[in-house]
Design an enzyme around this catalytic site. Structure first.
Site, short mmCIF file in Angstrom:
data_model
loop_
_atom_site.label_atom_id
_atom_site.label_comp_id
_atom_site.label_asym_id
_atom_site.label_seq_id
_atom_site.Cartn_x
_atom_site.Cartn_y
_atom_site.Cartn_z
N GLU A 112 0.84 -1.21 0.00
CA GLU A 112 0.00 0.00 0.00
C GLU A 112 0.86 1.25 0.00
O GLU A 112 0.37 2.36 0.19
CB GLU A 112 -0.91 -0.01 1.24
CG GLU A 112 -1.97 -1.10 1.20
CD GLU A 112 -2.80 -1.04 -0.06
OE1 GLU A 112 -2.87 -2.08 -0.76
OE2 GLU A 112 -3.32 0.03 -0.38
N ARG A 154 17.77 8.95 -22.21
CA ARG A 154 17.85 9.24 -23.65
C ARG A 154 18.08 10.74 -23.91
O ARG A 154 18.47 11.12 -25.01
CB ARG A 154 16.60 8.78 -24.38
CG ARG A 154 15.32 9.51 -24.02
CD ARG A 154 14.12 8.93 -24.73
NE ARG A 154 14.16 9.17 -26.16
CZ ARG A 154 13.80 10.32 -26.74
NH1 ARG A 154 13.40 11.35 -26.00
NH2 ARG A 154 13.85 10.46 -28.05
#
Ligand SMILES: NC(=S)c1ccno1
Length: 239
Positions: A112, A154
């Site tokens: 949780e 990237r």
């Protein structure tokens, strides 16, 4: 850039060392450390979670395990990132922010989630971002970390073969990228749009802009609404 990930499933992060990211690591552009949270447990069962105060389903990850782990992994330069459905949206703009950092630490929650005091305490020493990669719930933060790290890596100089690739990214100009085509010219009776074979780069650029605007209008009108008026030229407005 140094990237550290704290998780109870280190094997989930194996893809970080593959393909493009693996090459970036080999080039020394990125250093990646993956840490097993259970290494900071003290009990024979290596427990990392417990029942939630106030009751309710599921388990919550323990602050007295996460705290020492982050104390050891984080530095003064760290930007701590906690993927959670309750976080602010992770966007291309946020990816660019992270790409400027020298040290990213990712805390992968499970169950949780992580006891909120872990984030509250960490904020006393480092910058902390609770971010979401989308309005859905995963089993844990590891998959989100893979997505975020790829989106950030990237952008780092030297990672992508062609640095101009970023200029054509979706969201780079606030819009979705339009369609792309390559050989063959005709495939299953579908032909590449003639304008792309015209050699008229002004027309091609215009066509691509129109495609991008149309796709954004159709799929993500919210992006258009968030752009300033001067983001559109008179041709755009005539569409
Ligand atoms: N949507 C996100 S980032 C998430 C993390 C864990 N579950 O969902």
């Amino acid at each position: 850039m140094q990237i550290d990930v704290v998780t109870i499933f280190p094997e989930y992060l194996a893809p970080l060392r593959a393909a493009l990211l693996g090459k970036a690591i080999d080039k020394g552009l990125i250093s990646v450390g993956v840490h097993d949270l259970r290494d900071w447990t003290q009990d024979v069962h290596k427990a990392v979670d417990d029942s939630p105060y106030g009751g309710g389903p599921g388990m919550v990850m323990k602050a007295d395990i996460w705290g020492p782990a982050l104390d050891d992994v984080c530095t003064d330069e760290t930007r701590l990132i906690v993927p959670t459905p309750a976080g602010r949206p992770f966007t291309q703009a946020v990816a660019h922010e992270y790409a400027e950092e020298s040290h990213l630490v990712f805390a992968c929650g499970r169950y949780e989630g992580i006891d909120q005091r872990v984030v509250d305490d960490a904020r006393r020493r480092v910058r902390v971002d609770e971010v979401s990669i989308g309005d859905y719930v995963l089993v844990g933060g590891e998959v989100a970390v893979l997505a975020i790290v790829e989106a950030v890596a990237r952008l780092l100089p030297g990672v992508l073969g062609n640095p101009k690739s970023h200029a054509e990214d979706s969201f780079q100009d606030g819009l979705l990228e339009g369609p792309s085509y390559t050989r063959p010219l005709v495939w299953r009776d579908l032909e590449v749009p003639a304008v792309l074979r015209s050699g008229n780069h002004k027309m091609i650029d215009r066509w691509r802009r129109d495609q991008s605007l149309a796709r954004t209008f159709e799929r993500r009108p919210d992006l258009l609404e968030s752009l300033p008026a001067d983001a559109f030229d008179k041709h755009d407005r005539a569409l």
